[in-house]
Design an enzyme around this catalytic site. Sequence first.
Site, PDB file in Angstrom:
ATOM      1  N   VAL A   1      38.561  35.701  -9.493  1.00 50.44           N
ATOM      2  CA  VAL A   1      39.777  35.670 -10.336  1.00 50.44           C
ATOM      3  C   VAL A   1      39.805  36.718 -11.502  1.00 50.44           C
ATOM      4  CG1 VAL A   1      40.349  33.146  -9.846  1.00 50.44           C
ATOM      5  CG2 VAL A   1      39.010  33.567 -11.453  1.00 50.44           C
ATOM      6  N   SER A   2      40.978  37.208 -11.793  1.00 47.88           N
ATOM      7  CA  SER A   2      40.984  38.281 -12.918  1.00 47.88           C
ATOM      8  C   SER A   2      40.736  37.698 -14.323  1.00 47.88           C
ATOM      9  CB  SER A   2      42.273  39.082 -12.770  1.00 47.88           C
ATOM     10  OG  SER A   2      42.232  39.683 -11.448  1.00 47.88           O
ATOM     11  N   THR A   3      41.497  36.285 -14.426  1.00 45.93           N
ATOM     12  CA  THR A   3      41.407  35.809 -15.938  1.00 45.93           C
ATOM     13  C   THR A   3      40.639  34.417 -15.901  1.00 45.93           C
ATOM     14  OG1 THR A   3      43.326  34.470 -15.561  1.00 45.93           O
ATOM     15  CG2 THR A   3      43.718  36.887 -16.395  1.00 45.93           C
TER      16      THR A   3
ATOM     17  N   GLN B   1      42.237  31.328 -14.615  1.00 47.57           N
ATOM     18  CA  GLN B   1      42.633  31.063 -13.066  1.00 47.57           C
ATOM     19  C   GLN B   1      41.298  30.251 -12.691  1.00 47.57           C
ATOM     20  OE1 GLN B   1      43.215  35.228 -12.126  1.00 47.57           O
ATOM     21  NE2 GLN B   1      45.347  34.981 -11.785  1.00 47.57           N
TER      22      GLN B   1
END
Length: 195
Positions: A12-14, A17
């Site tokens: 996940v990018s952040t 998330q």
Amino acid sequence: MAVKRVALYARVSTDGQSVENQLRELEAVAVKEGWEIVERFVDKGISGAKGREGRPAFDKLCKGIVRREFDMVAAWSVDRLGRSLQDLVAFLNELHSKHSHLYLHKQGIDTTTPGGKLLFQMLGVFAEFERSMIVERVKAGLKRAKAEGKVLGRPRVSAAVEAKVVALRAKGEGMRKIARTLGIGNCTVQRIVNA
């Protein structure tokens, strides 16, 4: 038929998330297909645009592929593996070279199936085409540089340095010591001495 050893990869990018949905769906497929989940690799809060060195879990996954710790890598989607075509092609080549397979849940790609193998081979053809184009560009650049009279390769040392090499060697100095003393490479010393 042997049970497939599978590594799951989720990203996940952040930090806000969660990878839980990705892992849950992949685990359900593994149960349905009878795969043994060997390890789960998770990168949280890391962009897919970062290369392998910027994603610790992905780097560990790649090392596991090289060591043949699993037969297949399963990811929720191709964009979880990376956003750069070059990085994806390198990853696919690594899998292919170790006779490992890839399962991408959202794209429905499974390289253990005939259709998945075909797609895998097509990606290999595109990668080979890309390599050929790079080789052709390099050759054209070298040809142009030669035509323009540019000297290619390592620069030669001056006549004064060559004379110092010959003089030090005549005094019985070793080639490595001469290289260190004059701040030049061992190969350069060998070339001058053997000329």
